[in-house]
Write a protein that holds these residues in place. Structure first.
Motif, PDB file in Angstrom:
ATOM      1  N   GLU A 116      -2.780  -6.856  -7.555  1.00  0.00           N
ATOM      2  CA  GLU A 116      -3.958  -6.281  -6.911  1.00  0.00           C
ATOM      3  C   GLU A 116      -4.783  -7.365  -6.208  1.00  0.00           C
ATOM      4  OE1 GLU A 116      -5.715  -2.820  -6.856  1.00  0.00           O
ATOM      5  OE2 GLU A 116      -3.568  -2.836  -6.498  1.00  0.00           O
ATOM      6  N   ASN A 160       0.806  -1.221   0.000  1.00  0.00           N
ATOM      7  CA  ASN A 160       0.000   0.000   0.000  1.00  0.00           C
ATOM      8  C   ASN A 160       0.840   1.272   0.000  1.00  0.00           C
ATOM      9  OD1 ASN A 160      -2.311  -1.521  -0.070  1.00  0.00           O
ATOM     10  ND2 ASN A 160      -2.697  -1.385   2.109  1.00  0.00           N
ATOM     11  N   LEU A 164      -4.077  -0.085  -5.970  1.00  0.00           N
ATOM     12  CA  LEU A 164      -5.158   0.129  -5.003  1.00  0.00           C
ATOM     13  C   LEU A 164      -6.486   0.463  -5.685  1.00  0.00           C
ATOM     14  CD1 LEU A 164      -3.159   2.043  -2.262  1.00  0.00           C
ATOM     15  CD2 LEU A 164      -3.820  -0.367  -2.278  1.00  0.00           C
TER      16      LEU A 164
END
Length: 156
Positions: free
Chosen positions: A85, A72, A125
């Motif tokens: 992902e 992240n 993200l």
């Protein structure tokens, strides 16, 4: 110190005291002020001490959190593969499994003929926040089992 910063500092200190009561030794954390390195070291210390105390669930959670943290914060403006992902989503979901005692299931449907989709580049993200919203707004308040399904396929 403003109210928010004071509250954050106070909560961080409380968390560290709880970890110290559980036996986490912070004496090895060093003087490095780089927060990313500090968090990774703390999570690794928690993982190591959980393994030493034969508490594999806590070790797994600490490792999963470290993986999520690294993903992240790593190059947030860059692209990632769809596979990366999905791996981040799996890590997020594992934490939710611990939190909600395995009430939820994650199902990922990708046709084997579309396996090249895993190499497609997408913004980092992209998927995890959608899954997080599904858990928070759709499953959290629900009694009983629930499922999040991710389906992906290529189009022409």
């Amino acid at each position: 110190m403003n109210g928010k910063r004071w509250k954050h500092w106070r909560n961080t200190r409380k968390f560290i005291r709880v970890l110290e009561k559980l036996g986490v030794d912070f004496s090895d954390s060093g003087d490095n002020t780089d927060e990313k390195s500090w968090v990774n070291r703390i999570l690794e210390m928690i993982r190591s001490q959980a393994l030493d105390r034969d508490v594999p669930e806590i070790a797994d959670m600490a490792e999963t959190l470290a993986n999520m943290f690294r993903y992240n914060i790593g190059q947030p403006q860059s692209l990632a593969t769809f596979e990366q992902e999905l791996e981040n989503v799996k890590n997020y979901f594992l934490i939710q499994q611990y939190r909600f005692q395995n009430r939820f299931e994650l199902q990922i449907d990708i046709d084997s003929e579309d396996s090249e989709i895993l190499e497609c580049q997408i913004p980092r993200l992209t998927i995890q926040p959608i899954v997080e919203n599904a858990v928070h707004h759709g499953l959290e308040r629900r009694s009983g089992k629930g499922m999040v399904r991710i389906s992906a396929f290529l189009t022409e």
